[in-house]
Design a protein around this motif. Structure first.
Motif, short mmCIF file in Angstrom:
data_model
loop_
_atom_site.label_atom_id
_atom_site.label_comp_id
_atom_site.label_asym_id
_atom_site.label_seq_id
_atom_site.Cartn_x
_atom_site.Cartn_y
_atom_site.Cartn_z
N UNK A 67 54.67 53.61 27.36
CA UNK A 67 53.62 53.47 26.35
C UNK A 67 54.29 52.87 25.11
N UNK A 68 53.76 51.76 24.64
CA UNK A 68 54.36 51.12 23.46
C UNK A 68 53.29 51.02 22.36
N UNK A 69 53.54 51.70 21.26
CA UNK A 69 52.63 51.65 20.12
C UNK A 69 53.20 50.67 19.09
N UNK A 70 52.35 49.75 18.65
CA UNK A 70 52.78 48.76 17.66
C UNK A 70 52.18 49.10 16.30
N UNK A 71 53.07 49.32 15.34
CA UNK A 71 52.62 49.60 13.97
C UNK A 71 52.48 48.27 13.24
N UNK A 72 51.27 47.91 12.89
CA UNK A 72 51.06 46.62 12.21
C UNK A 72 51.73 46.65 10.84
N UNK A 73 52.53 45.62 10.58
CA UNK A 73 53.25 45.55 9.30
C UNK A 73 53.46 44.07 8.98
N UNK A 74 52.77 43.57 7.99
CA UNK A 74 52.77 42.13 7.73
C UNK A 74 53.54 41.74 6.47
#
Ligand code: SF4
Length: 353
Positions: free
Chosen positions: A129-136
Motif C-alpha cells: 500500500x503506497x500513500x502519496x502525500x501531495x506536496x507542491x
C-alpha cells in the motif's frame, strides 16, 4: 502470498510486452470529486458532485471485475468518503491477485481519522500500500499552489504519522507526491532539501514526481495555464535524477524510468512510449463513467448501463476505436503517473535492449 501476488503482477506486465492483454490489470478509480483543496492546477475542488457511485454499486463492480492487480484510488480527496475502508475491502475481497494499492491525500482531513482508517486498510493484508502525500512546494509555495494556509505543515505531520504507522504495518508505505506546474517551476530542489531537513531519515527517492497537465475529463482545467515551461523544468528534473539513488526496489526502478522519460516528454512535448490505455488500464470516475485515461476525454460507457460488468463494455465500438487510434499514434500526448507505468511495463524489454 505477497510474493505470489507480486509474481502475478510481474508476469502480467511481462506478458504485455509480447501480446495484447485481454483484460486490464490496473484500475484508476476516482472514488469522489469532493475536495477541500483550492489548487491552482486543478478545478476538481469547484465541483459539487451529485449521484456518485454508492458503496453497494462499488461492491457490485468489484465482485464482477476481479482481475485487478493494482488499484489506484484517487479523488478529489479519497478520505472524504466515510466508506473508504469498505471500498478497499470490496476490492481486496474480490480481486484475489491484488498486490498494489496506491492512493493520494491532500492531508486536509483529520490526521487521527486518516491514520485510523489506514490502520484498518493495512490490516486487510494487501501486500503493498503506497500513500502519496501531495506536496507542491516549500512551505509558502505549497500553501500558495494548494490555496490553503497551513497545508504544508499538515502534509509534513501526515507524512510523519503514516511513516510511524508503517513501522507496525510493513505493507504500508508513504511518499511525497510533487506536481511540477507553471506555478511552482524551479522550486523542486529547495522543496526537497527543506522537507528532508524537517522530516529526517528520507532521501530524494521518497519524492514522486508528476507534471501539471491539462485534462477536461478529470482535472477540468482545459484552458488553464498549468503546464510548466519546458526549458525551465528540464534543470530541476535533471537535478532530481542526479539526486535519486539507484535501488533494487522495483518501485524505485520504475519511478526512475518514469522520471527519465518525463524529462524527454518535457523536452519534446511528445509522449515517449505507446499508451496502454484500455488494454492494461482504464479510468473510472466517481459517477461510473469509464475513460481510457484521466487525460483522454473519450467516454467508453458507464458501468451503470453495463450492470457493473466491464466485459460488456470492453469491446464496444468506442473501445475498439480508441485502440485503433492508439495503434495509429493518434492518442493525446500524455505522460502521467496513472498511465506511464503501464507503458513502461509493456515496453520494458525494448528499454533494456
Ligand atoms: S489536485 Fe487533488 S487536492 Fe488539488 S483540487 Fe485537484 S483533486 Fe483536490
Amino acid at each position: 502470498m505477497a510474493n505470489l501476488k507480486f509474481a502475478g503482477l510481474a508476469a502480467t506486465v511481462l506478458k504485455s510486452n509480447f501480446s495484447k492483454l485481454d483484460r486490464p490489470y490496473k484500475l484508476n478509480f476516482a472514488i469522489t470529486y469532493w475536495c477541500q483543496s483550492r489548487c491552482l492546477t486543478c478545478n476538481i475542488w469547484q465541483m459539487k458532485p451529485k449521484d456518485e457511485l454508492r458503496i453497494d454499486e462499488i461492491r457490485e463492480f468489484a465482485r464482477k471485475n476481479g482481475h485487478f492487480k493494482w488499484i489506484e484510488i484517487t479523488g478529489g480527496e479519497p478520505f472524504l468518503r466515510s466508506d473508504i475502508v469498505e471500498i478497499v475491502k470490496a476490492f481486496h475481497e474480490n480481486n484475489k491477485g491484488l498486490y498494489l494499492l496506491t492512493m493520494p491525500t491532500n492531508s486536509l482531513c483529520s490526521r487521527d481519522m486518516v491514520l485510523k482508517k489506514l490502520e484498518e486498510i493495512a490490516k486487510t493484508g494487501i501486500p503493498k500500500i503506497v500513500i502519496t502525500i501531495s506536496l507542491d512546494g516549500y512551505r509558502e509555495m505549497h500553501d500558495k499552489v494548494r490555496g490553503v494556509p497551513g497545508n504544508y505543515d499538515r502534509a509534513i505531520e501526515m507524512f510523519k504519522g503514516i511513516k510511524k504507522l508503517s513501522r507496525t504495518y510493513r505493507n504500508l508505505n508513504v511518499v511525497f507526491g510533487y506536481t511540477i506546474s507553471r506555478f511552482n517551476q524551479g522550486s523542486l530542489p529547495r522543496t526537497v532539501t527543506e522537507v528532508m531537513g524537517e522530516v529526517g531519515g528520507i532521501t530524494p527517492n521518497d519524492f514522486h514526481i508528476n507534471l501539471g497537465q491539462l485534462s477536461s475529463n478529470y482535472y477540468g482545467n482545459s484552458g488553464t495555464p498549468v503546464t510548466p515551461d519546458n526549458s525551465a523544468i528540464a534543470g530541476e528534473i535533471g537535478w532530481l535524477m542526479k539526486a535519486r539513488k539507484p535501488s533494487p526496489s522495483p518501485m524505485i526502478v520504475m519511478e526512475n524510468m518514469f522520471i527519465k522519460k518525463l524529462a524527454e516528454f518535457a523536452r519534446t512535448g511528445k509522449q515517449p512510449m505507446r499508451s496502454r490505455s484500455l488494454e492494461a488500464s482504464l479510468f473510472l470516475d466517481s459517477f461510473g463513467n469509464v475513460y481510457p485515461s484521466i487525460m483522454w476525454d473519450r467516454k467508453v460507457g458507464n458501468i451503470r448501463d453495463y450492470d457493473y460488468d466491464l466485459s460488456g463494455m470492453w469491446h464496444n465500438e468506442t473501445a475498439e476505436e480508441v485502440r485503433r487510434s492508439i495503434e495509429k499514434g493518434e492518442e493525446p500526448n500524455q505522460w502521467t503517473a496513472c498511465e506511464a507505468y503501464q507503458s513502461i511495463g509493456g515496453g520494458v524489454l525494448k528499454l533494456i535492449k
